[in-house]
Design an enzyme around this catalytic site. Structure first.
Site, PDB file in Angstrom:
ATOM      1  N   SER A 192       0.847  -1.194   0.000  1.00 48.90           N
ATOM      2  CA  SER A 192       0.000   0.000   0.000  1.00 48.90           C
ATOM      3  C   SER A 192       0.886   1.250   0.000  1.00 48.90           C
ATOM      4  O   SER A 192       1.688   1.434  -0.910  1.00 48.90           O
ATOM      5  CB  SER A 192      -0.939  -0.041   1.209  1.00 48.90           C
ATOM      6  OG  SER A 192      -1.941   0.952   1.112  1.00 48.90           O
ATOM      7  N   ASP A 327     -10.011  -3.631  -5.681  1.00 45.52           N
ATOM      8  CA  ASP A 327      -9.482  -2.928  -4.511  1.00 45.52           C
ATOM      9  C   ASP A 327     -10.304  -1.656  -4.287  1.00 45.52           C
ATOM     10  O   ASP A 327     -10.288  -0.746  -5.120  1.00 45.52           O
ATOM     11  CB  ASP A 327      -8.013  -2.577  -4.744  1.00 45.52           C
ATOM     12  CG  ASP A 327      -7.326  -2.014  -3.502  1.00 45.52           C
ATOM     13  OD1 ASP A 327      -8.020  -1.457  -2.643  1.00 45.52           O
ATOM     14  OD2 ASP A 327      -6.092  -2.125  -3.413  1.00 45.52           O
ATOM     15  N   HIS A 358      -7.995  -5.065  -0.976  1.00 46.06           N
ATOM     16  CA  HIS A 358      -6.792  -4.319  -0.595  1.00 46.06           C
ATOM     17  C   HIS A 358      -6.003  -5.122   0.422  1.00 46.06           C
ATOM     18  O   HIS A 358      -6.397  -5.246   1.589  1.00 46.06           O
ATOM     19  CB  HIS A 358      -7.172  -2.954  -0.017  1.00 46.06           C
ATOM     20  CG  HIS A 358      -5.997  -2.042   0.175  1.00 46.06           C
ATOM     21  ND1 HIS A 358      -5.367  -1.406  -0.870  1.00 46.06           N
ATOM     22  CD2 HIS A 358      -5.322  -1.667   1.299  1.00 46.06           C
ATOM     23  CE1 HIS A 358      -4.372  -0.672  -0.413  1.00 46.06           C
ATOM     24  NE2 HIS A 358      -4.316  -0.821   0.903  1.00 46.06           N
TER      25      HIS A 358
END
Length: 490
Positions: A192, A327, A358
């Site tokens: 991320s 996501d 995610h």
């Protein structure tokens, strides 16, 4: 009548939210170098197989994301690490956890995964613990950066916490790893926000150890400006996710109020903690606080500087990117950036999954997924492919010298340069909170050595290029001796 309404609600839930009418699909790969892609696929045959999410809920990106972020905390592997602290020149204390491999590596070499977690995460996050656990079993040493401010046991010693694209803390960890293990080969791994930082670190012009041979990025957004605009929309419940991230950031800042909002900071920057804590979105919080600490005139300029999308074309080592189409935090429009980059830079491979959410990628079973996710497995497999052929080679003990640029900061001033030095020291055992995992700790710091390095000269930067994060490594006089963490040269 009521029974029909109930049936309709159940069907909507199954087909619209859980997406049970979908089926497993293979990964889609993008790469400009056909020869590299062919060799890569041979070394990672798992990519030729379809990813099979957990049957009942695994086809929903929202459920995958929620389970990864909340429910998965009830199950976490026990890993044993050694916590290391570094003191940087701006007064900040950076810590990272070091985990030794449990088995020999298939290549019979010394390999380290340098992991950068997502926003507000650290070595105690569940998905990080799973990665560490699986990597240790497959012959990797793992180092995990703890973002400044995220651990209650590591105090904030300067008026700043972590930032989205400030690669100084990560660079300090990598350099300390190469000091401790000069013959190790390093794969940079980011998740991320950490994926953005790792990509930016590899692509930006800065001094980097030649031990760094490859990179892996998972579920990052590439462009902070575009990502923030999309997250402020209600489509796909994105506004709820940005609300949760904003509250998490405010909780971190609130924990260290006394260090972050002293009188000197408030006078120099004109920040007000009450306004910061009343921020409704992450963008508003960054405009009121974060960009001022970093020394930017507006939040758009700050996001541009913190984004890795401007550095993708400069990546010179193999790097693999992984994203999923469902996501909810990284919408599909952002994936056009990495697709285009992978089709123009021969060193990049982009793996696109249809499902996974995610940082989820749970797989197997009908209701209960397998203990390890597809993400956990594939990162190790990709790591094996990227280090293939490096096991019998000794890395160069010097540093790649690249152009450095200075960083505009209205708050953080240059101080005495310090560096990590000495042999690894083990202290009394203590416990990492929440997971109750035994670790030991040491502190690496020494005064600057005038024979070890020279301060970098400030250079004129190209106005068309986005400003870079501050260089944190001085220019060594000797290529065999590189010490010090010179964050903000004058």
């Amino acid at each position: 009548m009521l029974s029909l309404v109930f049936v309709a609600v159940v069907l909507i839930f199954l087909f619209k939210i859980l997406n049970v009418n979908n089926y497993p699909e293979k990964s889609v790969l993008y790469c400009a170098n056909a020869q590299f892609l062919e060799a890569f696929m041979k070394r990672v045959p798992e990519l030729n197989e379809p990813y099979i999410p957990t049957r009942f809920w695994g086809f929903s990106g929202h459920i995958q994301t929620i389970i990864q972020g909340v429910i998965s905390r009830f199950q976490c592997p026990l890993v044993h690490g050694h916590r290391i602290h570094l003191k940087l020149t701006d007064g900040a204390t950076v810590s990272y956890d070091l985990y030794q491999s449990r088995e020999p590596h298939p290549e019979n070499g010394d390999f380290t995964l340098a992991v950068c977690p997502g926003i507000g995460n650290n070595s105690e996050s569940v998905y990080i613990r799973r990665i560490v656990f699986n990597a240790q079993k497959h012959g990797y040493r793992v180092a995990v950066l703890n973002h400044i401010g995220t651990l209650s046991t590591v105090p904030v010693t300067s008026p700043r916490i972590f930032m989205y694209g400030n690669t100084c803390d990560y660079s300090a960890m990598v350099k300390d790893i190469t000091r401790r293990y000069r013959n190790t080969r390093i794969i940079c791994v980011g998740f991320s926000m950490g994926g953005n930082m790792v990509t930016k670190y590899i692509g930006e012009p800065r001094v980097k150890p030649s031990n760094v041979i490859a990179g892996i990025s998972v579920c990052q957004g590439y462009d902070a400006n575009r990502a923030m605009s999309l997250l402020l929309e209600w489509k796909g419940f994105r506004r709820l996710y940005i609300y949760a991230m904003t509250e998490n950031m405010k909780a971190i800042i609130r924990r260290w109020t006394s260090a972050l909002f002293n009188e000197d900071v408030k006078r120099k920057l004109g920040v007000n903690e009450r306004q910061v804590f009343n921020a409704g979105t992450l963008q508003e919080l960054d405009d009121l606080y974060t960009r001022k600490v970093a020394g930017f005139q507006n939040v758009q300029e700050f996001y541009r500087s913190m984004s890795c999308c401007h550095h993708l074309k400069n990546i010179k080592i193999p790097m693999v990117f992984i994203n999923s189409l469902d996501d909810p935090i990284v919408p599909p429009p952002l994936l056009e950036i990495v697709r285009d980059a992978a089709l123009t830079n021969d060193n990049l491979v982009y793996i696109e999954q249809k499902f996974g959410g995610h940082l989820g990628f749970y797989e197997g079973g009908f209701m209960y997924s397998n203990p390890l996710t597809w993400q956990d497995r594939i990162i190790v497999k990709i790591g094996h492919a990227l280090v293939n052929g490096h096991g019998s080679k000794d890395p160069k003990p010097d540093f790649e010298m690249e152009v450095e640029t200075t960083f505009k900061s209205t708050l953080l001033q240059k101080q005495e340069s310090v560096s990590s030095n000495g042999e690894e020291k083990r202290a009394d055992h203590e416990k990492i909170p929440f997971f109750e995992t035994p670790v030991t700790s040491d502190f690496s710091c020494q005064e600057s050595d005038s024979d070890g390095f020279l301060p970098l000269e400030a250079e004129d930067s190209d106005a068309s290029q986005p400003p870079l994060t501050p260089p944190n490594t001085p220019l060594p006089r000797s290529r065999l001796r590189a010490q010090g963490l010179n964050l903000f040269p004058e």
